[in-house]
Enzyme design. Structure first.
Site, PDB file in Angstrom:
ATOM      1  N   CYS A 190      15.111  -7.814   4.748  1.00 31.84           N
ATOM      2  CA  CYS A 190      14.399  -8.866   5.023  1.00 31.84           C
ATOM      3  C   CYS A 190      15.014  -9.801   3.403  1.00 31.84           C
ATOM      4  O   CYS A 190      13.690  -8.967   2.157  1.00 31.84           O
ATOM      5  CB  CYS A 190      12.981  -8.694   5.084  1.00 31.84           C
ATOM      6  SG  CYS A 190      12.121 -10.117   5.030  1.00 31.84           S
TER       7      CYS A 190
ATOM      8  N   CYS B  46       0.809  -0.526   0.426  1.00 32.91           N
ATOM      9  CA  CYS B  46       0.314  -0.278   0.399  1.00 32.91           C
ATOM     10  C   CYS B  46       0.652   1.278  -0.085  1.00 32.91           C
ATOM     11  O   CYS B  46       2.382   1.079   0.730  1.00 32.91           O
ATOM     12  CB  CYS B  46      -0.776   0.015   1.305  1.00 32.91           C
ATOM     13  SG  CYS B  46      -2.216  -2.126   1.529  1.00 32.91           S
TER      14      CYS B  46
ATOM     15  N   ASN C 102       0.517   0.822   6.322  1.00 32.80           N
ATOM     16  CA  ASN C 102       1.132  -0.126   5.196  1.00 32.80           C
ATOM     17  C   ASN C 102       2.017  -1.184   5.475  1.00 32.80           C
ATOM     18  O   ASN C 102       2.588  -0.830   6.729  1.00 32.80           O
ATOM     19  CB  ASN C 102       2.398   0.911   4.064  1.00 32.80           C
ATOM     20  CG  ASN C 102       3.217   0.043   3.369  1.00 32.80           C
ATOM     21  OD1 ASN C 102       4.295   0.521   3.020  1.00 32.80           O
ATOM     22  ND2 ASN C 102       2.600  -1.015   2.572  1.00 32.80           N
ATOM     23  N   GLY C 103       1.339  -2.719   5.296  1.00 32.89           N
ATOM     24  CA  GLY C 103       2.183  -3.714   5.789  1.00 32.89           C
ATOM     25  C   GLY C 103       1.487  -4.077   6.313  1.00 32.89           C
ATOM     26  O   GLY C 103      -0.188  -4.682   5.628  1.00 32.89           O
TER      27      GLY C 103
ATOM     28  N   GLY D 153      -1.081   0.449  -5.266  1.00 33.02           N
ATOM     29  CA  GLY D 153      -2.353  -0.122  -4.737  1.00 33.02           C
ATOM     30  C   GLY D 153      -3.071   0.613  -5.628  1.00 33.02           C
ATOM     31  O   GLY D 153      -2.965   2.044  -5.815  1.00 33.02           O
TER      32      GLY D 153
ATOM     33  N   CYS E 115      12.558  -4.515   3.531  1.00 29.19           N
ATOM     34  CA  CYS E 115      12.016  -5.142   2.802  1.00 29.19           C
ATOM     35  C   CYS E 115      12.986  -5.067   1.488  1.00 29.19           C
ATOM     36  O   CYS E 115      12.663  -3.965   0.842  1.00 29.19           O
ATOM     37  CB  CYS E 115      10.782  -4.919   2.614  1.00 29.19           C
ATOM     38  SG  CYS E 115       9.925  -6.098   0.888  1.00 29.19           S
TER      39      CYS E 115
ATOM     40  N   TYR F  70      11.698  -4.462  -7.179  1.00 25.90           N
ATOM     41  CA  TYR F  70      10.449  -4.162  -7.904  1.00 25.90           C
ATOM     42  C   TYR F  70       9.240  -3.044  -7.212  1.00 25.90           C
ATOM     43  O   TYR F  70       8.462  -1.905  -8.449  1.00 25.90           O
ATOM     44  CB  TYR F  70       8.766  -5.634  -7.609  1.00 25.90           C
ATOM     45  CG  TYR F  70       7.510  -5.644  -7.977  1.00 25.90           C
ATOM     46  CD1 TYR F  70       7.703  -5.698  -9.905  1.00 25.90           C
ATOM     47  CD2 TYR F  70       6.528  -4.780  -7.328  1.00 25.90           C
ATOM     48  CE1 TYR F  70       6.492  -5.249 -10.230  1.00 25.90           C
ATOM     49  CE2 TYR F  70       5.668  -4.925  -7.867  1.00 25.90           C
ATOM     50  CZ  TYR F  70       5.690  -5.795  -9.063  1.00 25.90           C
ATOM     51  OH  TYR F  70       4.037  -4.817  -9.227  1.00 25.90           O
TER      52      TYR F  70
ATOM     53  N   CYS G 273       5.622 -14.378   1.102  1.00 22.26           N
ATOM     54  CA  CYS G 273       5.682 -12.186   1.630  1.00 22.26           C
ATOM     55  C   CYS G 273       4.234 -12.319   3.021  1.00 22.26           C
ATOM     56  O   CYS G 273       3.185 -12.909   2.739  1.00 22.26           O
ATOM     57  CB  CYS G 273       5.271 -11.952   1.335  1.00 22.26           C
ATOM     58  SG  CYS G 273       5.683  -9.964   2.064  1.00 22.26           S
TER      59      CYS G 273
HETATM   60  P1  5GP Z   1       4.947 -13.673 -13.367  1.00 16.86           P
HETATM   61  O1  5GP Z   1       5.837 -14.076 -14.321  1.00 16.86           O
HETATM   62  O2  5GP Z   1       5.281 -13.800 -12.318  1.00 16.86           O
HETATM   63  O3  5GP Z   1       2.957 -13.959 -14.066  1.00 16.86           O
HETATM   64  O4  5GP Z   1       4.647 -12.010 -13.052  1.00 16.86           O
HETATM   65  C1  5GP Z   1       6.271 -11.512 -13.640  1.00 16.86           C
HETATM   66  C2  5GP Z   1       5.990 -10.349 -13.357  1.00 16.86           C
HETATM   67  O5  5GP Z   1       5.288  -9.262 -12.455  1.00 16.86           O
HETATM   68  C3  5GP Z   1       7.439  -9.256 -13.328  1.00 16.86           C
HETATM   69  O6  5GP Z   1       6.775  -8.444 -14.452  1.00 16.86           O
HETATM   70  C4  5GP Z   1       7.308  -8.134 -12.193  1.00 16.86           C
HETATM   71  O7  5GP Z   1       7.346  -6.876 -12.448  1.00 16.86           O
HETATM   72  C5  5GP Z   1       6.045  -8.025 -11.448  1.00 16.86           C
HETATM   73  N1  5GP Z   1       5.353  -8.651 -10.046  1.00 16.86           N
HETATM   74  C6  5GP Z   1       6.290  -9.150  -9.290  1.00 16.86           C
HETATM   75  N2  5GP Z   1       5.623  -8.828  -8.185  1.00 16.86           N
HETATM   76  C7  5GP Z   1       4.747  -8.489  -8.007  1.00 16.86           C
HETATM   77  C8  5GP Z   1       3.713  -7.588  -7.590  1.00 16.86           C
HETATM   78  O8  5GP Z   1       3.435  -7.974  -6.299  1.00 16.86           O
HETATM   79  N3  5GP Z   1       2.899  -7.117  -7.490  1.00 16.86           N
HETATM   80  C9  5GP Z   1       2.177  -6.783  -9.238  1.00 16.86           C
HETATM   81  N4  5GP Z   1       1.443  -6.171  -9.372  1.00 16.86           N
HETATM   82  N5  5GP Z   1       2.873  -7.731 -10.488  1.00 16.86           N
HETATM   83  C10 5GP Z   1       4.575  -7.936  -9.356  1.00 16.86           C
HETATM   84 FE1  SF4 Z   2      10.036  -7.984   1.354  1.00 18.11          FE
HETATM   85 FE2  SF4 Z   2      10.677 -10.729   0.553  1.00 18.11          FE
HETATM   86 FE3  SF4 Z   2      10.095 -10.044   3.240  1.00 18.11          FE
HETATM   87 FE4  SF4 Z   2       8.223  -9.618   2.012  1.00 18.11          FE
HETATM   88  S1  SF4 Z   2       9.092 -11.419   2.514  1.00 18.11           S
HETATM   89  S2  SF4 Z   2       8.732  -7.829   3.130  1.00 18.11           S
HETATM   90  S3  SF4 Z   2       8.810  -9.050   0.259  1.00 18.11           S
HETATM   91  S4  SF4 Z   2      11.717  -9.394   1.516  1.00 18.11           S
HETATM   92 MG    MG Z   3       7.850  -5.966 -14.062  1.00 25.17          MG
END
Ligand code: 5GP
Ligand code: SF4
Ligand code: MG
Length: 453
Positions: free
Chosen positions: A434, A2, A102-103, A28, A236, A242, A383
């Site tokens: 983490c 968030c 957030n968290g 979000g 994190c 990402y 996570c």
């Molecule tokens: P997958 O291939 O696993 O379906 O999607 C990978 C893509 O999802 C990557 O481009 C990455 O940037 C994106 N991604 C990784 N973690 C998250 C997330 O927590 N939320 C969203 N919306 N996208 C994610």
């Molecule tokens: Fe971040 Fe991964 Fe730890 Fe979740 S488990 S707080 S996504 S490093």
């Molecule tokens: Mg991506």
């Protein structure tokens, strides 16, 4: 995940909060909301499902107030409903309370059971509501004492902003899991998840809210209190990989710089000797792909175009929705790809659904070879601290070997950044992060009845 924002001591609080939230929209998109407090203590709330809207802006324009908090929600605990939209807003003894979190708390289920046993009635199924109940119940004499009491004994991740009556508070958990920064805008004090939200309102960054701190803003000024003893930091690392925007500083360092370093390290660990060009899966891996290009010497090309008017794929709660959305969201540039051996850099693979769709798309555009390079290690564990990674069953790397993943995704080669490589590349690494979703090394106990939505 968030985004949160808070501001006090400006006549334009609601409008500035909405503006700040626009810069936190990437954190979000399930719901958004703003709570506004007037100088006499009157307060109002505006919430909407989905992204921020002009309708919401118009409503907020009608709401006077010199203090406001806001939230963009991406559900982790609790379902995607308007009841769970934040800020949480209640009327309590001595005035209104609002809270944006957030968290994710890992002992919310137990704390909630305790509160329910003593008569609390919950109106949402979000973990954040336990904090509001504890605030409402506290008989401590000051807002900061109430907040300290409410947070004591909570386990897990929280960066939060709250209003209690006429006081604005910001707090961060003792391990500093999620980012939270403080800035100034003329006479106003501003808090935000990321500095890009301070930039958009014209505020100047002052400091991070430190782990375990509560920052209090009222008519007498700003007070910083070390309310809870700081613990070994667990920032994190996925914020750098990402989540955060590259134009932000989080945890006191540049996200863009972190991502470039991840990309450079990736190129060192997994070169692609037969490739002719490198491109990113926009937008989250642009900087990493630049880093990869820098070290490999390959030209950086714009080979994949993202449609910005479609939300993030993961936001779709069902698998069918996600599949269909890949095509809507990305389109290859055939001119650049046809006949070439290419490196596709992505920041992470979660389920593999998006990636598989993308690889097929790149092949259909005529690529001769597709080498996938990922600027984080395999995600093998869920996570529990605020990012919505799915259960182990759905995580591709939890279930398949790297060879199997390469085959399933249809790539000629696959290289993931190593855990050591990632932690060595991020600012102020390798300690203090983490990395549980990669390593399985959870910093907290995980209660057996934890809700994993
Ligand atoms: P997958 O291939 O696993 O379906 O999607 C990978 C893509 O999802 C990557 O481009 C990455 O940037 C994106 N991604 C990784 N973690 C998250 C997330 O927590 N939320 C969203 N919306 N996208 C994610
Ligand atoms: Fe971040 Fe991964 Fe730890 Fe979740 S488990 S707080 S996504 S490093
Ligand atoms: Mg991506």
């Amino acid at each position: 995940m968030c985004g949160i924002f808070g501001i006090r001591s400006t006549p334009d609080a609601a409008r500035l909060t909405q503006l700040g939230l626009y810069s936190l929209q990437h954190r979000g998109q399930e719901s958004a909301g703003v709570a506004v407090v007037e100088p006499d203590g009157q307060a109002h709330i505006v919430r909407t499902m989905g992204t921020l809207s002009e309708g919401m802006a118009r409503e907020l324009e009608q709401l006077p107030g010199d203090m406001a908090i806001g939230h963009t929600r991406y559900s982790t605990a609790g379902s995607s409903t308007i009841e769970n939209a934040q800020p949480i807003f209640v009327q309590s003894r001595g005035g209104y309370i609002s809270l944006a979190h957030n968290g994710n708390l890992v002992n919310a289920v137990q704390v909630r059971a305790e509160l329910e046993a003593s008569g609390s009635i919950f109106s949402t199924n979000s973990d954040s509501e336990v904090i509001v109940h504890r605030l409402a119940k506290s008989h401590a004499p000051t807002p900061v004492a109430r907040m300290t009491e409410a947070l004591t004994g909570l386990e897990g991740a929280y960066s939060l902003v709250a209003t209690i009556g006429r006081t604005l508070l910001a707090a961060r958990d003792p391990r500093g899991w999620r980012p939270l920064v403080m800035g100034r805008l003329n006479g106003a004090v501003v808090f935000a998840s990321e500095t890009c939200a301070l930039d958009i309102v014209g505020a100047v960054v002052e400091r991070e809210v430190a782990p375990g701190e509560i920052v209090v803003v009222d008519d007498t000024g700003v007070q910083v209190i070390q309310a809870l003893e700081a613990r070994a930091p667990k920032k994190c690392v996925f914020e750098y990989v990402y989540f955060a925007r590259p134009d932000s500083m989080v945890f006191g360092a540049s996200v863009s710089r972190a991502r470039r370093a991840l990309g450079r390290q990736l190129a060192r660990e997994h070169p692609a000797p037969t490739a002719e060009l490198v491109f990113s899966v926009p937008d989250s891996s642009n900087s990493a792909a630049l880093g990869f290009a820098e070290v490999s010497g390959l030209p950086y090309e714009l080979a994949l175009i993202r449609n910005h008017y479609v939300g993030r794929t993961f936001i779709q709660p069902t698998q069918a929705g996600r599949d269909a959305k890949v095509k809507v969201k990305y389109n290859p540039v055939r001119e650049v790809i046809a006949g070439k051996s290419v490196v596709m850099v992505d920041d992470s693979i979660v389920r593999g659904t998006t990636t598989r769709g993308l690889v097929a798309m790149i092949r259909a555009a005529g690529a001769r070879e597709v080498h996938l390079r990922v600027s984080s290690p395999p995600i093998k564990f869920p996570c529990y601290y605020g990012i919505d990674t799915p259960t182990r069953g759905e995580l591709i790397a939890a279930n398949l070997s790297q060879d199997e993943i390469a085959r399933k995704l249809g790539v000629d080669s696959l290289g993931y950044l190593s855990l050591e490589g990632m932690l060595g590349a991020v600012p102020e690494g390798p300690d203090g992060f983490c990395d549980a979703c990669f390593s399985g090394n959870y910093p907290t106990e995980l209660p057996p009845d934890l809700q994993k939505c």
